[in-house]
Design a protein around this motif. Structure first.
Motif, mmCIF file in Angstrom:
data_model
loop_
_atom_site.group_PDB
_atom_site.id
_atom_site.type_symbol
_atom_site.label_atom_id
_atom_site.label_comp_id
_atom_site.label_asym_id
_atom_site.label_seq_id
_atom_site.Cartn_x
_atom_site.Cartn_y
_atom_site.Cartn_z
ATOM 1 N N UNK A 116 9.570 -16.143 -21.622
ATOM 2 C CA UNK A 116 9.707 -14.770 -21.154
ATOM 3 C C UNK A 116 9.006 -13.811 -22.101
ATOM 4 N N UNK A 117 8.723 -12.653 -21.560
ATOM 5 C CA UNK A 117 8.125 -11.593 -22.361
ATOM 6 C C UNK A 117 9.224 -10.734 -22.957
ATOM 7 N N UNK A 118 9.422 -9.564 -22.387
ATOM 8 C CA UNK A 118 10.413 -8.635 -22.924
ATOM 9 C C UNK A 118 11.785 -8.775 -22.290
ATOM 10 N N UNK A 119 11.897 -9.577 -21.224
ATOM 11 C CA UNK A 119 13.213 -9.766 -20.611
ATOM 12 C C UNK A 119 13.304 -11.157 -19.995
ATOM 13 N N UNK A 120 14.527 -11.634 -19.885
ATOM 14 C CA UNK A 120 14.760 -12.917 -19.244
ATOM 15 C C UNK A 120 15.085 -12.670 -17.778
ATOM 16 N N UNK A 121 14.847 -13.584 -16.868
ATOM 17 C CA UNK A 121 14.560 -14.974 -17.106
ATOM 18 C C UNK A 121 13.100 -15.290 -17.383
ATOM 19 N N UNK A 122 12.165 -14.483 -16.979
ATOM 20 C CA UNK A 122 10.761 -14.797 -17.212
ATOM 21 C C UNK A 122 10.236 -15.766 -16.181
ATOM 22 N N UNK A 123 9.615 -16.859 -16.630
ATOM 23 C CA UNK A 123 8.960 -17.815 -15.737
ATOM 24 C C UNK A 123 9.150 -19.222 -16.263
ATOM 25 N N UNK A 124 8.889 -20.191 -15.392
ATOM 26 C CA UNK A 124 8.992 -21.596 -15.788
ATOM 27 C C UNK A 124 7.778 -21.997 -16.613
ATOM 28 N N UNK A 125 8.017 -22.752 -17.664
ATOM 29 C CA UNK A 125 6.935 -23.348 -18.444
ATOM 30 C C UNK A 125 6.434 -24.582 -17.697
ATOM 31 N N UNK A 126 5.391 -25.195 -18.198
ATOM 32 C CA UNK A 126 4.922 -26.450 -17.611
ATOM 33 C C UNK A 126 6.039 -27.487 -17.660
ATOM 34 N N UNK A 127 6.759 -27.530 -18.765
ATOM 35 C CA UNK A 127 7.890 -28.459 -18.900
ATOM 36 C C UNK A 127 8.965 -28.149 -17.863
#
Length: 113
Positions: free
Chosen positions: A85-96
């Motif tokens: 995530x950047x400045x807030x969650x949840x953000x985005x899914x990583x490759x993992x």
């Protein structure tokens, strides 16, 4: 499945650390810190629901009973490398996180869930 890269000819899975797992459920659960007791499949299913909701940018607050539970899950999934995530969650899914979601969904499909 992405975890098939760990699958040996005898059907066991050996991860990069040399740890052996009897099933896809075991290796996926371990990567999330599950001990294997109880109902790992139900826990994996819940994680997949949350990851899919985050991926689809759906409002996921209805999946939790409190804001504290929701943020705890965000922090947990970030710690496990599933989210960024950047400045807030949840953000985005990583490759993992994408791979974990795909593997759980495929496992549940194979098991008829």
């Amino acid at each position: 499945m992405f975890i098939d890269k760990y699958k040996e000819e005898d059907g066991w899975y050996i991860d990069n650390e040399g740890i052996a797992y009897e099933s896809p459920e075991d290796i996926l659960g371990d990567k999330l810190g599950f001990c294997g007791c109880g109902n790992t499949q139900a826990a994996l299913s819940y994680v997949a629901l949350i990851l899919q909701s985050i991926k689809d940018k759906k409002r996921i607050s209805t999946l939790f009973q409190s804001e504290g539970q929701m943020y705890t899950m965000y922090y947990y999934l970030t710690d496990k490398g599933m989210l960024e995530h950047g400045v807030s969650v949840p953000g985005w899914l990583t490759q993992q996180g994408e791979e974990m979601l795909s593997d759980i969904n495929e496992l549940l499909l194979q098991q008829g869930n």
